[in-house]
Each structure stands twice: as structure tokens, then as C-alpha cells.
Design a protein around this motif. Structure first.
Motif, PDB file in Angstrom:
ATOM      1  N   ASN A 129      27.115 -68.048 -29.974  1.00  0.00           N
ATOM      2  CA  ASN A 129      27.827 -66.792 -29.765  1.00  0.00           C
ATOM      3  C   ASN A 129      29.298 -66.903 -30.140  1.00  0.00           C
ATOM      4  OD1 ASN A 129      28.277 -64.089 -28.678  1.00  0.00           O
ATOM      5  ND2 ASN A 129      29.267 -65.121 -26.958  1.00  0.00           N
ATOM      6  N   GLN A 130      29.865 -68.085 -29.996  1.00  0.00           N
ATOM      7  CA  GLN A 130      31.266 -68.279 -30.369  1.00  0.00           C
ATOM      8  C   GLN A 130      31.462 -68.238 -31.884  1.00  0.00           C
ATOM      9  OE1 GLN A 130      33.245 -71.683 -28.778  1.00  0.00           O
ATOM     10  NE2 GLN A 130      33.295 -70.887 -26.697  1.00  0.00           N
ATOM     11  N   VAL A 131      30.477 -68.725 -32.645  1.00  0.00           N
ATOM     12  CA  VAL A 131      30.700 -68.925 -34.083  1.00  0.00           C
ATOM     13  C   VAL A 131      29.957 -67.923 -34.959  1.00  0.00           C
ATOM     14  CG1 VAL A 131      31.134 -71.377 -33.720  1.00  0.00           C
ATOM     15  CG2 VAL A 131      28.823 -70.629 -34.323  1.00  0.00           C
ATOM     16  N   MET A 132      28.999 -67.156 -34.396  1.00  0.00           N
ATOM     17  CA  MET A 132      28.226 -66.201 -35.185  1.00  0.00           C
ATOM     18  C   MET A 132      28.214 -64.840 -34.513  1.00  0.00           C
ATOM     19  SD  MET A 132      24.796 -68.037 -36.664  1.00  0.00           S
ATOM     20  CE  MET A 132      24.034 -67.970 -35.055  1.00  0.00           C
ATOM     21  N   GLU A 133      27.975 -63.819 -35.307  1.00  0.00           N
ATOM     22  CA  GLU A 133      27.713 -62.486 -34.765  1.00  0.00           C
ATOM     23  C   GLU A 133      26.278 -62.463 -34.263  1.00  0.00           C
ATOM     24  OE1 GLU A 133      29.667 -60.109 -34.202  1.00  0.00           O
ATOM     25  OE2 GLU A 133      31.467 -60.678 -35.317  1.00  0.00           O
ATOM     26  N   MET A 134      26.097 -62.342 -32.945  1.00  0.00           N
ATOM     27  CA  MET A 134      24.766 -62.426 -32.360  1.00  0.00           C
ATOM     28  C   MET A 134      24.122 -61.048 -32.317  1.00  0.00           C
ATOM     29  SD  MET A 134      24.235 -65.603 -31.894  1.00  0.00           S
ATOM     30  CE  MET A 134      22.919 -65.775 -30.712  1.00  0.00           C
ATOM     31  N   ARG A 135      23.606 -60.620 -33.458  1.00  0.00           N
ATOM     32  CA  ARG A 135      22.838 -59.378 -33.520  1.00  0.00           C
ATOM     33  C   ARG A 135      21.440 -59.621 -32.952  1.00  0.00           C
ATOM     34  NH1 ARG A 135      23.319 -58.050 -39.738  1.00  0.00           N
ATOM     35  NH2 ARG A 135      22.900 -60.276 -39.766  1.00  0.00           N
ATOM     36  N   GLY A 136      20.699 -58.533 -32.753  1.00  0.00           N
ATOM     37  CA  GLY A 136      19.348 -58.664 -32.234  1.00  0.00           C
ATOM     38  C   GLY A 136      18.471 -59.518 -33.132  1.00  0.00           C
ATOM     39  N   ARG A 137      18.570 -59.309 -34.425  1.00  0.00           N
ATOM     40  CA  ARG A 137      17.726 -60.076 -35.334  1.00  0.00           C
ATOM     41  C   ARG A 137      18.135 -61.553 -35.360  1.00  0.00           C
ATOM     42  NH1 ARG A 137      18.969 -56.816 -40.706  1.00  0.00           N
ATOM     43  NH2 ARG A 137      19.000 -55.184 -39.110  1.00  0.00           N
ATOM     44  N   THR A 138      19.420 -61.855 -35.082  1.00  0.00           N
ATOM     45  CA  THR A 138      19.863 -63.243 -35.014  1.00  0.00           C
ATOM     46  C   THR A 138      19.210 -63.951 -33.839  1.00  0.00           C
ATOM     47  OG1 THR A 138      22.000 -62.552 -35.919  1.00  0.00           O
ATOM     48  CG2 THR A 138      21.871 -64.758 -34.958  1.00  0.00           C
ATOM     49  N   THR A 139      19.277 -63.319 -32.669  1.00  0.00           N
ATOM     50  CA  THR A 139      18.626 -63.896 -31.500  1.00  0.00           C
ATOM     51  C   THR A 139      17.118 -63.976 -31.703  1.00  0.00           C
ATOM     52  OG1 THR A 139      20.357 -62.987 -30.082  1.00  0.00           O
ATOM     53  CG2 THR A 139      18.327 -63.681 -29.015  1.00  0.00           C
ATOM     54  N   GLY A 140      16.543 -62.955 -32.332  1.00  0.00           N
ATOM     55  CA  GLY A 140      15.117 -62.988 -32.617  1.00  0.00           C
ATOM     56  C   GLY A 140      14.737 -64.174 -33.487  1.00  0.00           C
ATOM     57  N   ALA A 141      15.556 -64.465 -34.502  1.00  0.00           N
ATOM     58  CA  ALA A 141      15.289 -65.612 -35.373  1.00  0.00           C
ATOM     59  C   ALA A 141      15.380 -66.917 -34.592  1.00  0.00           C
ATOM     60  CB  ALA A 141      16.283 -65.624 -36.538  1.00  0.00           C
ATOM     61  N   ILE A 142      16.371 -67.020 -33.697  1.00  0.00           N
ATOM     62  CA  ILE A 142      16.537 -68.238 -32.898  1.00  0.00           C
ATOM     63  C   ILE A 142      15.335 -68.452 -31.989  1.00  0.00           C
ATOM     64  CG2 ILE A 142      17.862 -69.204 -30.975  1.00  0.00           C
ATOM     65  CD1 ILE A 142      20.390 -68.092 -32.332  1.00  0.00           C
ATOM     66  N   PHE A 143      14.889 -67.413 -31.314  1.00  0.00           N
ATOM     67  CA  PHE A 143      13.760 -67.569 -30.401  1.00  0.00           C
ATOM     68  C   PHE A 143      12.440 -67.743 -31.153  1.00  0.00           C
ATOM     69  CE2 PHE A 143      16.768 -66.430 -27.206  1.00  0.00           C
ATOM     70  CZ  PHE A 143      16.245 -66.891 -26.013  1.00  0.00           C
ATOM     71  N   THR A 144      12.340 -67.202 -32.348  1.00  0.00           N
ATOM     72  CA  THR A 144      11.160 -67.465 -33.169  1.00  0.00           C
ATOM     73  C   THR A 144      11.110 -68.936 -33.548  1.00  0.00           C
ATOM     74  OG1 THR A 144      11.189 -65.209 -34.058  1.00  0.00           O
ATOM     75  CG2 THR A 144       9.947 -66.858 -35.287  1.00  0.00           C
ATOM     76  N   ALA A 145      12.264 -69.499 -33.931  1.00  0.00           N
ATOM     77  CA  ALA A 145      12.325 -70.925 -34.241  1.00  0.00           C
ATOM     78  C   ALA A 145      11.985 -71.760 -33.011  1.00  0.00           C
ATOM     79  CB  ALA A 145      13.714 -71.282 -34.757  1.00  0.00           C
ATOM     80  N   VAL A 195       1.889 -68.356 -30.175  1.00  0.00           N
ATOM     81  CA  VAL A 195       1.913 -67.413 -31.298  1.00  0.00           C
ATOM     82  C   VAL A 195       2.516 -66.088 -30.853  1.00  0.00           C
ATOM     83  CG1 VAL A 195       0.487 -66.103 -32.911  1.00  0.00           C
ATOM     84  CG2 VAL A 195      -0.009 -68.525 -32.491  1.00  0.00           C
ATOM     85  N   GLY A 196       2.148 -65.638 -29.650  1.00  0.00           N
ATOM     86  CA  GLY A 196       2.738 -64.422 -29.108  1.00  0.00           C
ATOM     87  C   GLY A 196       4.234 -64.561 -28.901  1.00  0.00           C
ATOM     88  N   ASN A 197       4.673 -65.740 -28.449  1.00  0.00           N
ATOM     89  CA  ASN A 197       6.102 -66.001 -28.278  1.00  0.00           C
ATOM     90  C   ASN A 197       6.867 -65.757 -29.568  1.00  0.00           C
ATOM     91  OD1 ASN A 197       5.845 -68.878 -26.004  1.00  0.00           O
ATOM     92  ND2 ASN A 197       5.640 -66.703 -25.626  1.00  0.00           N
ATOM     93  N   MET A 198       6.367 -66.310 -30.665  1.00  0.00           N
ATOM     94  CA  MET A 198       7.076 -66.219 -31.940  1.00  0.00           C
ATOM     95  C   MET A 198       7.165 -64.777 -32.427  1.00  0.00           C
ATOM     96  SD  MET A 198       5.351 -69.586 -33.693  1.00  0.00           S
ATOM     97  CE  MET A 198       6.135 -69.327 -35.292  1.00  0.00           C
ATOM     98  N   SER A 199       6.068 -64.046 -32.323  1.00  0.00           N
ATOM     99  CA  SER A 199       6.081 -62.664 -32.800  1.00  0.00           C
ATOM    100  C   SER A 199       6.914 -61.769 -31.893  1.00  0.00           C
ATOM    101  CB  SER A 199       4.646 -62.125 -32.910  1.00  0.00           C
ATOM    102  OG  SER A 199       3.972 -62.225 -31.669  1.00  0.00           O
ATOM    103  N   GLY A 200       6.911 -62.045 -30.579  1.00  0.00           N
ATOM    104  CA  GLY A 200       7.687 -61.224 -29.646  1.00  0.00           C
ATOM    105  C   GLY A 200       9.176 -61.324 -29.896  1.00  0.00           C
ATOM    106  N   ALA A 201       9.656 -62.541 -30.170  1.00  0.00           N
ATOM    107  CA  ALA A 201      11.083 -62.721 -30.442  1.00  0.00           C
ATOM    108  C   ALA A 201      11.496 -61.994 -31.710  1.00  0.00           C
ATOM    109  CB  ALA A 201      11.396 -64.217 -30.557  1.00  0.00           C
TER     110      ALA A 201
END
Length: 403
Positions: free
Chosen positions: A321-337, A57-63
Motif C-alpha cells: 500500500n505504501q509503494v503501489m496504488e491499491m485498486r480493487g484489481r490490484t488486491t484481487g491479483a494479490i489474493f489470486t496469487a 479454486v474458488g479462492n482464486m476466482s473469488g479474489a
């Protein structure tokens, strides 16, 4: 050699590598420390298992939180703040007298650990842009290497002091030493440097369907990885292996997973990411079926499955990273998933084994790999609909050479 545009890129990248060894060591502490933590709070093994849930649960919220912070504040200051939380948690955890307090601390550690993980991945991508692929693979090798070091730290702590506490404190001290040098470096920027005339080599998309597909594939992969590593020892015992022999299976898995990530560094400079993703998926499916059909010993299956899993996460992240703009919130969404996969899939494995027996384990793995393959096919179709070529022969490999 890894691609470095300047001395600044080289020095900062190596500091990220050191930080990820510390993050991997932190993530690897729970397994070796579990029986000692259970004794320290007087909990049974079934009760102490709540630590896995609170950490996930901490992992998901941290990302999620870190992704938002990186888009607004200096990246290295964000990393240092999250690292300070992690170091404080490592220092306090051995003193916890109650299970509920221990569970809360592991939630905090999970939050900080994945905050640093997702933040470091984001900053590395911003630092290297389209050249990030081999460095991402090296970064994830460092994380796996840290995981492998943790049992050795625990053994050394018990041998020298007789107390497991020192393992937490040594990892915390090492993490602090890797965080402090980052404050001397300017943080990579989300936007390309002002005056840059080099266009992206592939089109970048801002497409919600594309992001959702990538998130689902990451969730399936992490669920598969954690399920194998967490349950393969129990599966070995269920199919008749001696407990001492089954205990080495997870180590064999992590060994080839780390070796495969090291191998992926030159591969990502030589071939398209699609070739690597397809190869990992094919090897994973063949291995899972071989385990089900009893074609290979379980020790060989653990080695092969680790190799199949090794390059998937960093390669998919490099492709993203090749196909999307990797903003902070994008990476956060990926690590939350990814965190949701780590939370849901392993928790379903135990009831599935109780219901269907040990034979369900390789079939579960095969099913997850098939779903990952379907996800990759849908991802390719979506990119084709967006006008992006996805054939392995025409998608460029990631850049190589030191510039």
C-alpha cells in the motif's frame, strides 16, 4: 491505540474487524468438520480431500472477480452480495447428500470467503490510506482469531446438539450479523476525498514488474503457511510423535501466528515494514534449519514458525500500500496469487515426503523461506530502480496515534 482519523473511521474499522472474525471462522470450518462431512456423504478421507482443491479454486476466482467489482460498484454492496453467497453456502452445506455437490458448495464457499477477504482488505486501505498498516495487522489478527474459534464452535455444537450442522449455521448467522451493519455506512472510495490537500507520504508506482514480484512473494508465503499448518501433524507422526501429541502442533502454530499479528500492530507504528519482513524471514529460516538439525523440539519449532509467519502477510500488504496504488484489481491479483500458492505448494508436499522421507519437510520450509528472501531482495532492487528508498533506516514507519 489504532489510528483513527474520525469517528466514522473508527466505527467502520471495528465492523470490518468483526466481519473478519466471521471470515476466519468460515475458513476454519473445513478441518474440524472434515470427518463429519465424509460420514455424511459416505466418502473416504482420500476422496473427501477434494474439498481442499475445490475451495482453493474458488479462492482464486473469488479474489479476481471481487477486485474487478470493487473498482466499479459500491464496496459495501459488493461485500454484502459476496457475504450473502457465503451465508447461503454455510446454510446448505450440511444438507449435501453427494460428494460432488459438497465439493461444489465448498468451491462456492471458497469463492465467497476470499471475495470478502480481498474486498475487506481493499476497503480498509481505501479508508485509512497511508495510515492503514496497523489496522491491516489488526484485521489479519481478527481473521486468525476466527480460525481459532471454529474448533470451539464445533465442539459446542456437538456437545449441545450432537450434530455438526449447527456449527455451520452458527457461523453463518454470525457472518450475517456482521454484514448487515455495513449497509448503513458509506463505502470508502478508491480516490482520495475531494478537496484533500494531504499528499501521499511515499511515491506510488504503477509498475507491472513490481506487482508481479509482490504476487510471487505472497504466493510463496501463503504456500508456506498452509503447508506448515496442513502437514505439521503428519510430519510429527512420521518423526515418531504420538498422534495425540502431534495433533496439537497446528494449534501451537496458529496460536503464535495470531499473537505475532497482535504484536505487529505497535511494531508497524514504530519501525519500517522492511525490518519486520527481514526479521520474519530470518526467524523462519533459523527455525526451519533448527527443525532439520533437531536442535529444538517440534512443539517449540511450531511456536517459533508461527511467530515467524505471523506478521509477514499484513506487513507485506501494508508495504504494498505504501509503494503501489491499491485498486480493487490490484488486491484481487494479490489474493489470486496467494490462492495459487495455497493450491500448489501443499499439494506437492505429500509426494515429496513419499519420495524423500520426513526429513524433506523442514528443508522444503527452508527453501520456501529462502525464495521469499530472494523475492524481498528483488523487490528492494526494483523499488530502488524506480527511485524509492528502501533502507530500513530511511523508510518511514507507519503513522501512529489517534488523530
Amino acid at each position: 491505540m489504532l489510528p483513527f482519523a474520525t469517528a466514522y473511521h473508527r466505527r467502520l474499522t471495528w465492523r470490518y474487524f468483526a466481519l473478519f472474525i466471521a471470515i476466519g471462522m468460515t475458513g476454519g470450518l473445513l478441518g474440524p468438520a472434515l470427518p463429519h462431512l465424509a460420514d455424511s456423504v459416505g466418502a473416504s478421507m482420500s476422496q473427501i480431500a477434494i474439498l481442499f482443491t475445490t475451495r482453493a479454486v474458488g479462492n482464486m476466482s473469488g479474489a479476481f472477480v471481487t477486485g474487478l467489482l470493487l473498482d466499479r460498484f459500491d464496496g459495501h454492496k459488493v461485500l454484502f452480495a459476496m457475504g450473502a453467497i457465503m451465508v447461503a453456502g454455510l446454510a446448505m452445506t450440511p444438507f449435501s447428500p453427494l460428494l460432488i455437490l459438497l465439493a461444489g458448495l465448498f468451491g462456492v464457499l471458497g469463492f465467497a470467503e476470499v471475495a470478502l477477504n480481498s474486498g475487506g482488505n481493499t476497503l480498509l486501505v481505501w479508508l485509512h490510506r497511508d495510515d492503514a498498516g496497523p489496522n491491516i495487522s489488526a484485521l489479519h489478527f481478527c481473521f486468525s482469531f476466527g480460525n481459532m474459534l471454529t474448533p470451539l464452535v464445533m465442539v459446542a455444537a456437538l456437545s449441545v446438539t450432537g450434530q455438526f450442522h449447527w456449527a455451520f449455521w452458527v457461523v453463518g448467522a454470525f457472518a450475517l450479523l456482521t454484514l448487515l451493519p455495513l449497509l448503513r455506512f458509506a463505502s470508502p472510495l478508491k480516490a482520495p476525498p475531494v478537496g484533500s490537500t494531504v499528499p501521499p507520504t511515499t511515491p506510488k508506482h504503477s509498475d507491472i514488474i513490481l506487482l508481479v514480484l509482490i504476487m510471487l512473494i505472497f504466493a510463496l508465503y501463503v504456500g508456506m503457511e498452509i503447508t506448515f499448518a496442513g502437514w505439521v501433524t503428519s510430519y510429527g507422526v512420521l518423526v515418531g510423535m504420538a498422534a495425540k501429541d502431534a495433533a496439537i502442533l497446528a494449534t501451537l502454530f496458529w496460536l503464535t501466528l495470531s499473537a505475532g499479528r497482535l504484536l505487529a500492530i505497535p511494531l508497524l507504528r514504530a519501525v519500517s515494514p522492511w525490518w519486520i519482513l527481514c526479521g520474519c524471514t530470518a526467524l523462519g529460516l533459523v527455525t526451519a534449519w533448527a527443525l532439520h538439525a533437531l536442535w529444538v523440539p517440534l512443539t517449540v519449532g511450531a511456536l517459533l514458525f508461527g511467530l515467524a509467519a505471523s506478521a509477514f502477510f499484513p506487513t507485506l500488504y501494508a508495504l504494498s500500500n505504501q509503494v503501489m496504488e491499491m485498486r480493487g484489481r490490484t488486491t484481487g491479483a494479490i489474493f489470486t496469487a496467494a490462492g495459487s500458492g495455497a493450491l500448489v505448494v501443499p499439494s506437492l508436499t505429500g509426494p515429496l515426503l513419499d519420495w524423500l522421507g520426513a526429513g524433506a519437510f523442514p528443508l522444503l520450509l527452508a527453501g520456501l523461506v529462502v525464495l521469499m528472501g530472494v523475492g524481498l531482495a528483488l523487490l528492494a532492487l526494483r523499488l530502488h530502480a524506480l527511485g524509492q528508498t528502501t533502507h530500513p533506516e530511511t523508510v518511514r514507519p507507519l503513522p501512529s496515534g489517534e488523530r
